[in-house]
Design a protein around this motif. Structure first.
Motif, PDB file in Angstrom:
ATOM      1  N   MET A 115       0.853  -1.189   0.000  1.00  0.00           N
ATOM      2  CA  MET A 115       0.000   0.000   0.000  1.00  0.00           C
ATOM      3  C   MET A 115       0.891   1.241   0.000  1.00  0.00           C
ATOM      4  SD  MET A 115      -3.082  -1.144  -0.081  1.00  0.00           S
ATOM      5  CE  MET A 115      -4.059   0.293   0.334  1.00  0.00           C
ATOM      6  N   MET A 137       0.225  -0.233  -4.774  1.00  0.00           N
ATOM      7  CA  MET A 137      -1.214   0.002  -4.684  1.00  0.00           C
ATOM      8  C   MET A 137      -1.429   1.428  -4.196  1.00  0.00           C
ATOM      9  SD  MET A 137      -2.660  -3.656  -3.259  1.00  0.00           S
ATOM     10  CE  MET A 137      -1.526  -3.762  -1.871  1.00  0.00           C
ATOM     11  N   ASN A 138      -1.797   2.309  -5.110  1.00  0.00           N
ATOM     12  CA  ASN A 138      -1.980   3.729  -4.802  1.00  0.00           C
ATOM     13  C   ASN A 138      -3.413   3.995  -4.355  1.00  0.00           C
ATOM     14  OD1 ASN A 138       0.647   4.074  -5.758  1.00  0.00           O
ATOM     15  ND2 ASN A 138      -0.034   4.609  -7.810  1.00  0.00           N
ATOM     16  N   PHE A 139      -3.571   4.830  -3.361  1.00  0.00           N
ATOM     17  CA  PHE A 139      -4.912   5.126  -2.849  1.00  0.00           C
ATOM     18  C   PHE A 139      -4.929   6.544  -2.298  1.00  0.00           C
ATOM     19  CE2 PHE A 139      -2.405   3.635   0.656  1.00  0.00           C
ATOM     20  CZ  PHE A 139      -2.792   4.425   1.721  1.00  0.00           C
ATOM     21  N   THR A 150      -9.246   5.487   2.702  1.00  0.00           N
ATOM     22  CA  THR A 150      -9.531   4.117   3.137  1.00  0.00           C
ATOM     23  C   THR A 150     -10.529   4.184   4.287  1.00  0.00           C
ATOM     24  OG1 THR A 150      -7.864   3.976   4.907  1.00  0.00           O
ATOM     25  CG2 THR A 150      -7.100   3.544   2.648  1.00  0.00           C
ATOM     26  N   SER A 194      -1.041   0.675  -9.234  1.00  0.00           N
ATOM     27  CA  SER A 194      -2.429   0.232  -9.408  1.00  0.00           C
ATOM     28  C   SER A 194      -3.349   1.140  -8.604  1.00  0.00           C
ATOM     29  CB  SER A 194      -2.587  -1.217  -8.925  1.00  0.00           C
ATOM     30  OG  SER A 194      -1.761  -2.086  -9.672  1.00  0.00           O
ATOM     31  N   MET A 204      -6.246   2.223  -6.370  1.00  0.00           N
ATOM     32  CA  MET A 204      -7.137   1.569  -5.404  1.00  0.00           C
ATOM     33  C   MET A 204      -8.213   2.576  -4.999  1.00  0.00           C
ATOM     34  SD  MET A 204      -5.409  -1.234  -5.353  1.00  0.00           S
ATOM     35  CE  MET A 204      -6.245  -2.151  -4.056  1.00  0.00           C
ATOM     36  N   TYR A 248     -11.565   3.463  -2.694  1.00  0.00           N
ATOM     37  CA  TYR A 248     -12.394   3.124  -1.535  1.00  0.00           C
ATOM     38  C   TYR A 248     -13.858   3.291  -1.931  1.00  0.00           C
ATOM     39  CZ  TYR A 248     -14.112   3.167   3.294  1.00  0.00           C
ATOM     40  OH  TYR A 248     -14.785   2.894   4.462  1.00  0.00           O
TER      41      TYR A 248
END
Length: 229
Positions: free
Chosen positions: A1, A41-43, A46, A99, A101, A103
């Motif tokens: 992450m 995994m880019n976000f 959350t 990638s 990500m 929420y």
């Protein structure tokens, strides 16, 4: 992450300089093996963070009490600002190496502060339709452009509120250009084809002597690609 990605991008979105985002990501790239950097995994939010729309739209101090935060909704003007910045953030998320990500509910326009206010049920039938279409468009664009899936990255601009980076593969290149500021910005970019097209709007731009000269409106975004023949 990829927590450093979220930290650096949120700092930029909330008023910091694009230079900090670029430098933070370049430091990450220098220290991570290539498979880790390009597969991270880019976000942006959350279940452990307040809702992205709420953070980006808020222009006044957050409510102090739990009861106030439980029922808080952005004003119309704050909501409009938050939506603009959310779309800008999503474009970066979907075009940056790694990638994306998502929420659940961010694509539907859900609001809320910390847990449990960020964990409401998905608003089936009451999603923000315009925002939902935008996220679907980003997904299709990522699927249809090899450069966005596995291309290298270099930065064309990173100054103040303006950020532009290029993804390049063997077959194509794309440039993501955004303006996170409240004032219009003029941007000059290298381009080695006669035309460039914004894949988000289908608007085309003429290139002169290998240079594109563009104006990004406040909170403006572009994903520049070469038009298909």
């Amino acid at each position: 992450m990829n927590y450093p990605f979220r930290t650096a991008l949120m700092a930029y979105l909330l008023g910091g300089g694009a230079e900090y985002f670029r430098d933070s990501m370049e430091e990450l790239r220098e220290n991570y093996p290539a498979p880790a950097f390009y597969g991270a995994m880019n976000f942006l939010s959350t279940h452990d963070t307040p809702r992205l729309l709420t953070i980006l739209g808020l222009t006044s101090p957050a409510p102090q009490t739990r009861d106030e935060r439980a029922v808080y909704h952005l004003s119309d003007s704050d909501l409009a600002r938050g939506m603009s910045l959310l779309k800008l953030a999503a474009l970066i998320l979907y075009t940056f190496p790694g990638s994306p990500m998502l929420y659940y509910g961010d694509e539907a326009g859900m609001q809320g502060f910390e847990d449990p206010f960020n964990r409401g049920p998905y608003p089936w039938g009451h999603e923000d339709a315009t925002l939902l279409r935008y996220f679907r468009q980003l997904g299709r664009l990522r699927q249809s452009h090899e450069a966005l899936q596995r291309g290298t990255i270099d930065y064309c601009a990173a100054q103040g509120r303006v950020l532009a980076f290029r993804r390049a593969s063997n077959s194509e290149k794309c440039i993501t250009a955004v303006n996170a500021g409240e004032q219009s910005a003029v941007l000059t970019l290298p381009w080695d084809a006669p035309l460039a097209q914004d894949a988000l709007t289908r608007q085309s731009f003429f290139c002169c002597d290998g240079v594109l000269r563009l104006t990004l409106e406040p909170y403006g975004t572009m994903l520049l690609t070469q038009p298909q023949e």
